[in-house]
Design an enzyme around this catalytic site. Sequence first.
Site, PDB file in Angstrom:
ATOM      1  N   TYR A  32       0.826  -1.205   0.000  1.00 22.98           N
ATOM      2  CA  TYR A  32       0.000   0.000   0.000  1.00 22.98           C
ATOM      3  C   TYR A  32       0.855   1.247   0.000  1.00 22.98           C
ATOM      4  O   TYR A  32       2.076   1.185   0.181  1.00 22.98           O
ATOM      5  CB  TYR A  32      -0.944  -0.012   1.213  1.00 22.98           C
ATOM      6  CG  TYR A  32      -0.299   0.341   2.541  1.00 22.98           C
ATOM      7  CD1 TYR A  32       0.536  -0.546   3.207  1.00 22.98           C
ATOM      8  CD2 TYR A  32      -0.519   1.597   3.118  1.00 22.98           C
ATOM      9  CE1 TYR A  32       1.111  -0.204   4.418  1.00 22.98           C
ATOM     10  CE2 TYR A  32       0.051   1.946   4.338  1.00 22.98           C
ATOM     11  CZ  TYR A  32       0.878   1.031   4.982  1.00 22.98           C
ATOM     12  OH  TYR A  32       1.463   1.383   6.171  1.00 22.98           O
TER      13      TYR A  32
ATOM     14  N   GLU B 275      12.637   2.830  13.862  1.00 25.39           N
ATOM     15  CA  GLU B 275      11.681   3.874  13.465  1.00 25.39           C
ATOM     16  C   GLU B 275      10.558   3.829  14.479  1.00 25.39           C
ATOM     17  O   GLU B 275      10.734   3.254  15.561  1.00 25.39           O
ATOM     18  CB  GLU B 275      11.158   3.607  12.040  1.00 25.39           C
ATOM     19  CG  GLU B 275      10.444   2.264  11.893  1.00 25.39           C
ATOM     20  CD  GLU B 275       9.789   2.063  10.519  1.00 25.39           C
ATOM     21  OE1 GLU B 275       9.478   3.051   9.847  1.00 25.39           O
ATOM     22  OE2 GLU B 275       9.577   0.897  10.152  1.00 25.39           O
TER      23      GLU B 275
ATOM     24  N   LEU C  59      10.927   1.568   7.351  1.00 24.88           N
ATOM     25  CA  LEU C  59      10.350   2.067   6.113  1.00 24.88           C
ATOM     26  C   LEU C  59      11.121   3.309   5.708  1.00 24.88           C
ATOM     27  O   LEU C  59      11.422   4.155   6.554  1.00 24.88           O
ATOM     28  CB  LEU C  59       8.868   2.422   6.300  1.00 24.88           C
ATOM     29  CG  LEU C  59       8.202   2.831   4.984  1.00 24.88           C
ATOM     30  CD1 LEU C  59       7.946   1.611   4.097  1.00 24.88           C
ATOM     31  CD2 LEU C  59       6.910   3.589   5.216  1.00 24.88           C
TER      32      LEU C  59
ATOM     33  N   LYS D  77       6.330  -1.676   1.981  1.00 27.74           N
ATOM     34  CA  LYS D  77       5.146  -1.113   2.629  1.00 27.74           C
ATOM     35  C   LYS D  77       4.020  -2.137   2.523  1.00 27.74           C
ATOM     36  O   LYS D  77       3.082  -2.015   1.738  1.00 27.74           O
ATOM     37  CB  LYS D  77       4.773   0.248   2.009  1.00 27.74           C
ATOM     38  CG  LYS D  77       4.011   1.134   3.003  1.00 27.74           C
ATOM     39  CD  LYS D  77       4.114   2.588   2.637  1.00 27.74           C
ATOM     40  CE  LYS D  77       3.211   3.496   3.465  1.00 27.74           C
ATOM     41  NZ  LYS D  77       3.300   3.376   4.913  1.00 27.74           N
TER      42      LYS D  77
HETATM   43  N1  PDD Z   1       2.644   5.209   7.498  1.00 24.75           N
HETATM   44  N2  PDD Z   1       7.255   4.064   9.162  1.00 24.75           N
HETATM   45  C1  PDD Z   1       6.137   3.321   9.094  1.00 24.75           C
HETATM   46  C2  PDD Z   1       6.122   1.963   9.710  1.00 24.75           C
HETATM   47  C3  PDD Z   1       4.999   3.826   8.421  1.00 24.75           C
HETATM   48  O1  PDD Z   1       3.883   3.076   8.328  1.00 24.75           O
HETATM   49  C4  PDD Z   1       5.052   5.120   7.853  1.00 24.75           C
HETATM   50  C5  PDD Z   1       3.886   5.721   7.133  1.00 24.75           C
HETATM   51  C6  PDD Z   1       6.238   5.867   7.973  1.00 24.75           C
HETATM   52  C7  PDD Z   1       6.406   7.245   7.361  1.00 24.75           C
HETATM   53  O2  PDD Z   1       6.544   7.149   5.969  1.00 24.75           O
HETATM   54  P1  PDD Z   1       6.068   8.327   4.986  1.00 24.75           P
HETATM   55  O3  PDD Z   1       6.818   9.520   5.378  1.00 24.75           O
HETATM   56  O4  PDD Z   1       6.422   7.815   3.641  1.00 24.75           O
HETATM   57  O5  PDD Z   1       4.568   8.494   5.210  1.00 24.75           O
HETATM   58  C8  PDD Z   1       7.333   5.297   8.618  1.00 24.75           C
HETATM   59  C9  PDD Z   1       1.461   5.532   6.749  1.00 24.75           C
HETATM   60  C10 PDD Z   1       1.154   6.989   6.678  1.00 24.75           C
HETATM   61  C11 PDD Z   1       0.291   4.709   7.261  1.00 24.75           C
HETATM   62  O6  PDD Z   1       0.488   3.509   7.393  1.00 24.75           O
HETATM   63  O7  PDD Z   1      -0.792   5.250   7.497  1.00 24.75           O
END
Ligand code: PDD
Length: 285
Positions: free
Chosen positions: A33, A180, A204, A147
Amino acid sequence: VPEIAFLNSAYMPIEDAKISINDRGFVYGDGVYEVMVAYGGHPFRMHQHLQRLKRSAAEIRLALTSSVEEIERVMMEGIERAGFDDTMVYLQFTRGVAPRKHSFPANTKPTFVATFREKPITSEQTRRDGVNLVTIEDLRWGACFVKSIALLPNVLAYQQAQDSEAFEAILHAADGVVHECSVSNIFFVQDGRIVTPAKTNKNLHGITRRAVLDFANDLDIPTSEEAVQLDAILAADEVFLSGTTFEVLGAVKIDDRNIANGTVGPVTQRVAAHFRLTIEQGRYE
Ligand code: PDD
């Protein structure tokens, strides 16, 4: 304004979008996703998000049936149809509908879902006051740069944070190496330098993380991507999080202990202000 879904080939109200109980996303969490935000109709760093989606799909050997250009068209039309000021776009591909058997089904088309909802609002008070964090051992697999929709460890960690009246959970290895957070990336500031865990297979590679490093560069703030220990974060001058939906958010407590003097720090505020300015100036890529 209605929330809208796109399912395989058509737009519909979100309540009307239905999939089979045999969908491999439902049965196995077998899918990938993306989440991105469109500000006033303009998706932020869309091409980076779509490249990451392509990579995630390739890593799990899922053949996307739509090209990046087709996905882009579905997104832009969905954003327009939904008509929100700022839209949170969710894209998901699963390995399709097939009787339950672990091996990949033959001749099955992936299921493509997109949803278009209003971007959640982070209150000015939360931005000003900062948020609390907890620390949790990271129990995930060795491909966290994918992801994947299989997010059970993230769900459990995030819930544990909420149960402790915290906003997020710092995920760290047994030896104290920080990966993270459960839905965001983490940064700290030490002696004027912005530090974040290097990209590995345990985190991620966030698009907002990349944006923060770019913004720090614009602001002539030195940065470092390196192996980060929990101790360094606990002793930092400032700590902040990055993620698509809330952009940049200062943290003020970890496991009930103040970070420095327990307020959102000046470097965090500069980066957050630069983020806003970038959007206001229409620099979306
Ligand atoms: N989540 N780490 C994890 C485990 C994440 O699920 C996300 C983002 C991030 C931040 O990544 P980015 O800057 O590309 O949004 C880091 C999304 C928003 C979610 O699952 O809703």
